[in-house]
Design a protein around this motif. Structure first.
Motif, PDB file in Angstrom:
ATOM      1  N   THR A   4       0.833  -1.199   0.000  1.00 57.61           N
ATOM      2  CA  THR A   4       0.000   0.000   0.000  1.00 57.61           C
ATOM      3  C   THR A   4       0.870   1.252   0.000  1.00 57.61           C
ATOM      4  OG1 THR A   4      -1.650  -1.228   1.288  1.00 57.61           O
ATOM      5  CG2 THR A   4      -1.892   1.151   1.212  1.00 57.61           C
ATOM      6  N   ASP A   5       0.502   2.214  -0.827  1.00 57.30           N
ATOM      7  CA  ASP A   5       1.258   3.455  -0.961  1.00 57.30           C
ATOM      8  C   ASP A   5       0.645   4.540  -0.061  1.00 57.30           C
ATOM      9  OD1 ASP A   5       2.244   5.960  -1.881  1.00 57.30           O
ATOM     10  OD2 ASP A   5       2.867   5.009  -3.760  1.00 57.30           O
ATOM     11  N   LYS A   7       1.374   7.668   0.211  1.00 54.81           N
ATOM     12  CA  LYS A   7       1.133   8.929  -0.509  1.00 54.81           C
ATOM     13  C   LYS A   7      -0.199   8.871  -1.279  1.00 54.81           C
ATOM     14  CE  LYS A   7       3.609  12.201  -3.411  1.00 54.81           C
ATOM     15  NZ  LYS A   7       3.730  12.111  -4.842  1.00 54.81           N
ATOM     16  N   GLU A   8      -0.492   7.716  -1.874  1.00 58.65           N
ATOM     17  CA  GLU A   8      -1.741   7.573  -2.633  1.00 58.65           C
ATOM     18  C   GLU A   8      -2.958   7.724  -1.712  1.00 58.65           C
ATOM     19  OE1 GLU A   8      -1.992   4.009  -4.933  1.00 58.65           O
ATOM     20  OE2 GLU A   8      -0.495   4.678  -6.395  1.00 58.65           O
ATOM     21  N   LEU A   9      -2.857   7.151  -0.512  1.00 61.59           N
ATOM     22  CA  LEU A   9      -3.956   7.265   0.463  1.00 61.59           C
ATOM     23  C   LEU A   9      -4.136   8.715   0.901  1.00 61.59           C
ATOM     24  CD1 LEU A   9      -3.372   4.153   2.780  1.00 61.59           C
ATOM     25  CD2 LEU A   9      -5.129   4.392   1.033  1.00 61.59           C
ATOM     26  N   GLU A  11      -3.312  11.441  -0.809  1.00 65.37           N
ATOM     27  CA  GLU A  11      -3.879  12.219  -1.923  1.00 65.37           C
ATOM     28  C   GLU A  11      -5.375  11.953  -2.084  1.00 65.37           C
ATOM     29  OE1 GLU A  11      -1.388  11.136  -5.217  1.00 65.37           O
ATOM     30  OE2 GLU A  11       0.223  12.500  -4.609  1.00 65.37           O
ATOM     31  N   ALA A  12      -5.803  10.752  -1.717  1.00 63.18           N
ATOM     32  CA  ALA A  12      -7.231  10.398  -1.834  1.00 63.18           C
ATOM     33  C   ALA A  12      -8.049  10.923  -0.650  1.00 63.18           C
ATOM     34  CB  ALA A  12      -7.384   8.888  -1.935  1.00 63.18           C
ATOM     35  N   LYS A 208     -13.505   9.246  -3.280  1.00 64.27           N
ATOM     36  CA  LYS A 208     -12.104   9.124  -3.707  1.00 64.27           C
ATOM     37  C   LYS A 208     -11.329   8.189  -2.765  1.00 64.27           C
ATOM     38  CE  LYS A 208      -8.565  12.106  -5.668  1.00 64.27           C
ATOM     39  NZ  LYS A 208      -7.921  13.414  -5.622  1.00 64.27           N
ATOM     40  N   SER A 209     -11.567   8.354  -1.473  1.00 65.27           N
ATOM     41  CA  SER A 209     -10.909   7.513  -0.469  1.00 65.27           C
ATOM     42  C   SER A 209     -11.392   6.062  -0.598  1.00 65.27           C
ATOM     43  CB  SER A 209     -11.239   8.051   0.932  1.00 65.27           C
ATOM     44  OG  SER A 209     -10.925   7.107   1.927  1.00 65.27           O
ATOM     45  N   LYS A 212      -9.917   4.429  -3.737  1.00 70.81           N
ATOM     46  CA  LYS A 212      -8.491   4.064  -3.630  1.00 70.81           C
ATOM     47  C   LYS A 212      -8.341   2.759  -2.854  1.00 70.81           C
ATOM     48  CE  LYS A 212      -5.511   5.625  -5.142  1.00 70.81           C
ATOM     49  NZ  LYS A 212      -4.821   5.111  -6.371  1.00 70.81           N
ATOM     50  N   GLU A 215      -9.354  -0.160  -4.902  1.00 68.33           N
ATOM     51  CA  GLU A 215      -8.309  -0.507  -5.890  1.00 68.33           C
ATOM     52  C   GLU A 215      -7.391  -1.590  -5.331  1.00 68.33           C
ATOM     53  OE1 GLU A 215      -5.606   2.487  -7.643  1.00 68.33           O
ATOM     54  OE2 GLU A 215      -7.398   3.696  -7.993  1.00 68.33           O
ATOM     55  N   TYR A 216      -6.918  -1.354  -4.092  1.00 65.33           N
ATOM     56  CA  TYR A 216      -6.009  -2.312  -3.443  1.00 65.33           C
ATOM     57  C   TYR A 216      -6.707  -3.639  -3.155  1.00 65.33           C
ATOM     58  CZ  TYR A 216      -2.551   1.384  -2.707  1.00 65.33           C
ATOM     59  OH  TYR A 216      -1.618   2.380  -2.898  1.00 65.33           O
TER      60      TYR A 216
END
Length: 253
Positions: A4-5, A7-9, A11-12, A208-209, A212, A215-216
């Protein structure tokens, strides 16, 4: 290394919790700080919990079992339905039919009713009925499709549930707990993480959250399904493999 990234979390917007006054004290270990009266979730903890959840879900999918996804809130339903379609897993995004797990036999009856109507439409029985009867049956079919559409292939109880917003889906959580069905869930700061087996602390109000995290989750499920297919291929008898090859080459020709 984590899958899990962080930064991606971030940004979401997965770190935004609820207002401080709406918090559940059992979420304290997952709260990083308070800002402008809003709790901020510790995304380092989210990363750990999401990795744990996706690893377990991958194994469930790999073993050929079904995970039922539940998300009926406005911000989540379309996002979840779209994401889950790629996995072929069942989902409920319109309304949780009370007793869906604890009274599964009744739900199966409704699914069979839907299949009966479909057969009537195919074999011509439907055309013989009066206009009024056809309209009634069509409406009944549409309602069943709306409530049970994506679970029509669920022949037995699911092996796990993935839930978005355990406060809203409290009936689903209670039914799963009663039947000892493992639960995975996105849990916001206003909920009790102790009610589910695999809580993922994150914002469950922003699409958005939710998107994300889905997605994972779906990536892990699809990996599990792919590994299952690969394992089956390895254990296939030699004759079957040769037959498959011949079929493939004749199709190409």
């Amino acid at each position: 290394m984590s899958k899990t990234d962080y930064k991606e979390l971030l940004e979401a917007g997965a770190h935004f919790g609820h207002l401080k006054r709406k918090w559940h004290p059992k979420m304290a270990p997952y709260i990083f700080m308070e800002k402008n009266g809003i709790h901020i979730i510790d995304l380092n903890k989210t990363v750990v919990k999401l990795d744990e959840a996706t690893a377990a879900m991958k194994q469930i999918a790999k073993s050929g079992k079904k995970i039922l996804f539940v998300a009926t809130k406005k911000q989540a339903k379309d996002t979840v339905a779209e994401a889950v379609k790629s996995t072929g897993m069942p989902y409920v995004t319109e309304r949780w039919p009370g007793g869906m797990l604890t009274n599964f036999a009744t739900i199966r009856k409704a699914v069979r009713k839907m299949a009966t109507i479909d057969n009537m439409m195919k074999d011509g029985t439907f055309d013989v009925l009066s206009k009024r009867e056809r309209l009634q049956i069509s409406r009944q079919r549409a309602k069943l499709e709306r409530d049970l559409g994506s679970i029509s292939d669920l022949n037995r109880l699911p092996s796990a549930l993935f839930i978005v917003d355990i406060k809203k889906e409290h009936i689903a959580v209670a039914e799963a707990r009663k039947l000892n069905i493992p639960t995975f869930a996105i849990v916001d700061t206003n909920s009790n993480p102790g009610l589910v087996d695999f809580p993922i602390p994150a914002n469950d109000d922003a699409s958005k959250s939710i998107g994300k995290i889905m997605e994972y989750v779906t990536k892990a499920v699809n990996e599990g399904l792919a590994e299952r297919t690969a394992d089956k291929e390895k254990t296939k008898p030699k004759k079957e493999k040769e037959a498959d090859k011949k079929e493939a080459s004749s199709e190409e020709a």
